[in-house]
Design an enzyme around this catalytic site. Structure first.
Site, PDB file in Angstrom:
ATOM      1  N   ASP A   1       0.871  -1.185   0.000  1.00  0.00           N
ATOM      2  CA  ASP A   1       0.000   0.000   0.000  1.00  0.00           C
ATOM      3  C   ASP A   1       0.903   1.228   0.000  1.00  0.00           C
ATOM      4  O   ASP A   1       2.133   1.106  -0.060  1.00  0.00           O
ATOM      5  CB  ASP A   1      -0.961  -0.019   1.208  1.00  0.00           C
ATOM      6  CG  ASP A   1      -2.325   0.561   0.837  1.00  0.00           C
ATOM      7  OD1 ASP A   1      -2.356   1.734   0.435  1.00  0.00           O
ATOM      8  OD2 ASP A   1      -3.323  -0.166   0.939  1.00  0.00           O
TER       9      ASP A   1
ATOM     10  N   HIS B   1      -3.165   3.370  -4.656  1.00  0.00           N
ATOM     11  CA  HIS B   1      -2.429   2.963  -3.443  1.00  0.00           C
ATOM     12  C   HIS B   1      -0.980   2.618  -3.799  1.00  0.00           C
ATOM     13  O   HIS B   1      -0.419   1.639  -3.299  1.00  0.00           O
ATOM     14  CB  HIS B   1      -3.132   1.776  -2.765  1.00  0.00           C
ATOM     15  CG  HIS B   1      -4.415   2.172  -2.091  1.00  0.00           C
ATOM     16  ND1 HIS B   1      -4.447   2.805  -0.872  1.00  0.00           N
ATOM     17  CD2 HIS B   1      -5.713   2.043  -2.489  1.00  0.00           C
ATOM     18  CE1 HIS B   1      -5.724   3.046  -0.541  1.00  0.00           C
ATOM     19  NE2 HIS B   1      -6.493   2.611  -1.499  1.00  0.00           N
TER      20      HIS B   1
ATOM     21  N   GLU C   1     -10.111   2.472  -4.913  1.00  0.00           N
ATOM     22  CA  GLU C   1      -9.831   3.879  -4.627  1.00  0.00           C
ATOM     23  C   GLU C   1      -8.770   4.491  -5.543  1.00  0.00           C
ATOM     24  O   GLU C   1      -7.797   5.066  -5.081  1.00  0.00           O
ATOM     25  CB  GLU C   1      -9.410   4.033  -3.158  1.00  0.00           C
ATOM     26  CG  GLU C   1     -10.482   3.592  -2.187  1.00  0.00           C
ATOM     27  CD  GLU C   1     -10.076   3.721  -0.731  1.00  0.00           C
ATOM     28  OE1 GLU C   1     -10.948   4.071   0.081  1.00  0.00           O
ATOM     29  OE2 GLU C   1      -8.904   3.462  -0.386  1.00  0.00           O
TER      30      GLU C   1
HETATM   31  C1  TNX Z   1     -10.707   1.750   2.247  1.00  0.00           C
HETATM   32  S1  TNX Z   1     -11.412  -1.112   1.630  1.00  0.00           S
HETATM   33  C2  TNX Z   1      -9.624   1.060   1.724  1.00  0.00           C
HETATM   34  C3  TNX Z   1      -8.407   0.905   2.522  1.00  0.00           C
HETATM   35  C4  TNX Z   1      -8.529   1.569   3.850  1.00  0.00           C
HETATM   36  C5  TNX Z   1      -9.899   1.318   4.397  1.00  0.00           C
HETATM   37  C6  TNX Z   1     -10.107   1.833   5.778  1.00  0.00           C
HETATM   38  C7  TNX Z   1     -10.462  -0.749   0.479  1.00  0.00           C
HETATM   39  C8  TNX Z   1     -10.513  -1.637  -0.641  1.00  0.00           C
HETATM   40  N1  TNX Z   1      -9.695   0.355   0.558  1.00  0.00           N
HETATM   41  O1  TNX Z   1      -7.308   1.395   1.800  1.00  0.00           O
HETATM   42  O2  TNX Z   1      -7.550   1.057   4.688  1.00  0.00           O
HETATM   43  O3  TNX Z   1     -10.849   1.926   3.564  1.00  0.00           O
HETATM   44  O4  TNX Z   1     -11.316   1.377   6.305  1.00  0.00           O
END
Ligand code: TNX
Length: 795
Positions: free
Chosen positions: A222, A295, A358
């Site tokens: 990440d 990420h 994301e």
């Molecule tokens: C969203 S869940 C993210 C993570 C974060 C998390 C915190 C997901 C696929 N991505 O990068 O750690 O929320 O709840």
């Protein structure tokens, strides 16, 4: 501290007598408490069927342990090794002979699938009589699960890491027939935001194994660190396995502070192989996740050439969603081919998880290469660029004979062939995938994200946001209603709990966040829906807690925390509040105080809602009916003031998605306590100004207005930048009563106030300006922040 299950050590009656202290509102101190009967068998997840018989099997030094197939030797030895530690009894694994004497024998029997009672490869039968224990299954996994049930039938002390002499190792006679509801029963762990060493990963796998869970999703990369060595790209670990500093507290704190410890680490390939083998022995498949194309800050720190724009990407020291993204160029795909090839070699399981969540599109928008790619490939928008990216990665994954697993965003812009979806933003992604004939794993944030708070207790440690109590996780049914009993149902493979570790820097905290919510995931993915019962599950919890304690695990007791709510009755300074205290289980009693002191064994026992006045501080703690232990504390505060229940009109738009009733939040006489659990505890405004009009039933003489804005904990809660108070006799023409000193606003904590000469009026107007701008740690640019407001107090 260990929870000791000693039902007779402290009698319930003596606990009750102690409470005889009389406070005026002490409702019914002689409350008739529902008796608690510990269940005769306490297996989690609950088996499909378990029939109690009479008698018990006693383990001893002469107990025989046999297998009818060499294929079972490993699984038998693993159990014998486990059993030996606490019991000191050394079971010798022997081959069963046709004429073995079955007295005091545990026999493991592999049965041909065609002759077994269930076609489910993970099914087992466990029969205990006073003479023999028999575990039958058609696979060694089935035998492993049968032995795991046997483990849970033994006294909890069997989990002790050191010998225990004072316990009889006996198992009640029972006939169990069992198989899991879903093939995918998973738990995720993020080791990027915080690194956890090999010992802890094995401990985590042990916890899964205790619950018959069979998938470990290992989030290895990440923005905050890369944790797996790739020989072809050594800088990934050399440069990006550590970060120089880490935000202290919450990343959205008002005053962001950092510690400058170097944080990080990575696993060697040998360690990874060791962990994969360790998991396999416990019938757990390890699914590695390499999170791309977003990420990606740690990747771009090591290899900036795979980005779209020139940038100095750092391994992030904050948390959130960053703009760094991989560029969909051929060199990037070559890089990813090399990475996934090495990853695939280490993980024999069928899946590679490629992330896909994301993805910010800003850097793609700035890239001439991407513009040209869009023209060449006919990609209409940036979702399609993302879809193109994932499809290309999907080809790499397929060429490695693996299945691609990704978060639900990989549906955006068109799903890649053969992709399996992990549905985290609600259940819609899972439904959409199944509709398209793809497999899905349900991992919706509301139910199975274990970085959330577990209760509204003030004793809860920092969490990312939101509340997901154990009962809510338990209430989740992974099968979307419309699929039940249809062909599509087979695409719902199961469910998974997630532990994201932004706010989980230690192993003790990790244990706290997953236990016992993980146990609920185990049950909802294993036990048939009609056999699931919150009451039964909560009655089995004490035995599970005792096991966790023996294992030295720091399980949360948040399930025993109290939810304190109140209903406002009447208005103005005479308003009263009917306080309701509730818990999710019958295992505890509630004790409370209204004088500001911490509730103890002498405090009144709650039995029904009670009335308090304004300016009351209610504190409540639950107490274990058996051990007498006290658990977490919950609080509630009321305020005596003139505008309670007055007509309050908002002239600015509040966010009603988070908080359905902002008017009530601002005028119910109940303030939010000094901790934020979720954003809907506050009236939230996104604009530059909040205007509220208050109309009293009769003219009031007023001299002070204050607004709660900030409990000082986290989530960028800033005071208003200007606070202007006005009055009116007709609600139409307004006279300024003046405004708060800017210095006061800038430095205020929790409340801003303005005091003025006593004025008699029917109407008040409050204008709160929100011109705060803060530097985003994610984009590096200035951004506005919402104004989160609580109770407008008028004195
Ligand atoms: C969203 S869940 C993210 C993570 C974060 C998390 C915190 C997901 C696929 N991505 O990068 O750690 O929320 O709840």
């Amino acid at each position: 501290m260990k929870l000791k299950l000693l039902p007779h050590s402290i009698s319930l009656a003596s606990l009750l007598l102690l409470s005889a202290c009389q406070q005026e509102h002490a409702t019914n101190t002689n409350a008739q408490l529902p008796p608690i009967t510990p269940p005769a068998i306490s297996i989690v997840p609950a088996p499909v069927s378990a029939e109690m018989k009479t008698g018990q099997f006693v383990f001893g030094n002469s107990t025989q342990f046999t297998v009818n197939s060499e294929k079972l030797r490993d699984v038998a030895q693993l159990w014998a090794d486990f059993f030996n530690v606490a019991s000191g009894i050394n079971l010798q694994v022997q081959s069963a002979t046709g004429n073995s004497d079955k007295t005091n024998t545990v026999s493991l029997e592999l049965v041909p699938a065609s002759e077994f009672s269930s076609s489910n490869a993970e099914a087992y039968e466990l029969t205990v009589t006073d003479r023999a224990i028999t575990v039958r299954a058609s696979t060694s996994a089935g035998i492993f699960y049968g032995l795991t049930s046997l483990r849970q039938l033994l006294p909890p002390q069997i989990e002790s890491p050191s010998p225990i002499n004072s316990v009889n190792w006996v198992v009640p006679a029972v006939a169990i027939v069992d198989e899991p509801l879903y093939p995918y029963r998973g738990m995720h762990l993020d080791v990027s935001r915080h690194f956890f060493d090999v010992n802890f990963i094995k401990r985590y796998i042990d916890i899964l194994a205790l619950h018959k869970m069979n998938r470990f999703h290992w989030h290895l990369t990440d923005d905050q660190g890369w944790r797996i060595p790739i020989d072809a790209y050594p800088l990934l670990t050399e440069k990006s396995a550590w970060r120089d500093k880490t935000v202290i507290g919450h990343t959205y704190d008002r005053d962001v502070a950092y510690n400058t410890n170097k944080v990080g680490g990575y696993y060697s390939k040998d360690q990874i192989r060791d962990i994969v083998a360790y998991a396999a022995e416990r019938k757990i498949m390890v699914i590695p996740e390499i999170d791309i194309p977003g990420h990606a800050a740690a990747i771009l720190h090591a290899y900036p050439e795979f980005g779209c724009i020139e940038q100095d990407s750092q391994v992030q020291s904050n948390f959130g969603i960053f703009e760094q993204v991989l560029c969909p160029t051929e060199p990037t795909f070559e890089f990813l081919r090399a990475v996934f090839t090495e990853v695939a070699e280490l993980f024999p399981g069928e899946y590679l998880h490629i992330g896909g969540d994301e993805v910010k599109k800003v850097q793609w928008q700035q890239s001439p290469f991407v513009t040209e790619l869009m023209q060449r490939e006919g990609l209409k928008d940036y979702h399609e660029v993302q879809s193109y990216f994932i499809r290309r990665v999907g080809e790499i994954v397929s060429s490695l004979d693996k299945k691609m697993l990704g978060w639900n965003e990989i549906l955006d812009g068109g799903i890649a062939p053969n992709a399996t979806i992990m549905s985290w933003q609600g259940i819609e992604g899972g439904i959409a995938a199944a509709e398209l004939g793809h497999d899905a794993i349900m991992s919706p944030g509301n139910y199975v994200y274990f970085d959330h708070f577990q209760s509204r207790s003030v004793d809860e440690p920092l969490a990312i946001h939101g509340i997901t109590p154990l009962s809510e996780t338990y209430s989740y049914n992974p099968m979307p209603e419309q699929f039940a009993g249809t062909e599509k149902a087979k695409h719902i493979l199961g469910a998974q709990g997630q532990l994201w570790t932004e706010y989980v820097p230690t192993t003790a905290k990790a244990e706290y966040m997953i236990l016992p919510r993980l146990s609920a995931v185990a049950e909802i993915t294993w036990t048939p829906v009609n056999k699931q019962s919150w009451q039964s599950f909560s009655e089995r919890l004490p035995n599970l807690f005792a096991r966790f304690d023996e294992m030295g695990l720091n399980a949360a007791r948040s399930v025993y925390a109290i939810t304190a709510t109140a209903k406002t009755e009447g208005s103005g300074e005479d308003a009263k509040y009917r306080v309701n205290l509730a818990t999710d289980t019958a295992h505890v009693i509630i004790r409370y105080t209204t004088d500001g002191t911490l509730p103890n064994a002498q405090s009144p026992i709650y039995s029904q809602p009670f009335l308090v006045e304004g300016d009351t501080f209610v504190r409540a703690r639950s107490q274990d009916k058996i051990s007498g232990d006290f658990y977490l504390e919950s609080q509630l505060r009321t305020v005596k003031h003139k505008a309670v229940g007055a007509q309050l009109t908002l002239l600015s738009e509040a966010n009603t998605e988070w908080n359905k009733d902002p008017v009530k939040t601002l005028s119910d006489g109940i303030t939010s306590i000094d901790q934020i659990f979720q954003l809907d505890d506050w009236a939230t405004f996104f604009g530059d100004e909040v205007i509220a009009n208050i109309t009293f039933a009769n003219p009031q003489t007023v001299k002070e207005v204050s607004i709660g804005f900030n409990p000082g904990k986290h989530r960028q809660m800033y005071p208003p930048t200007r606070l202007h108070i006005l009055s009116s006799s007709d609600g139409e023409t307004w006279q300024s009563l003046g405004e708060a000193d800017p210095q006061h606003l800038a430095t205020a904590k929790n409340r801003v106030s303005y005091t003025f000469a006593p004025t008699t009026t029917r109407h008040l107007r409050i204008e709160a300006e929100n011109k705060t701008r803060v530097l985003s740690t994610e984009s590096g640019k200035l951004k506005s922040v919402p104004l989160y407001l609580d109770e407008i107090i008028v004195k």
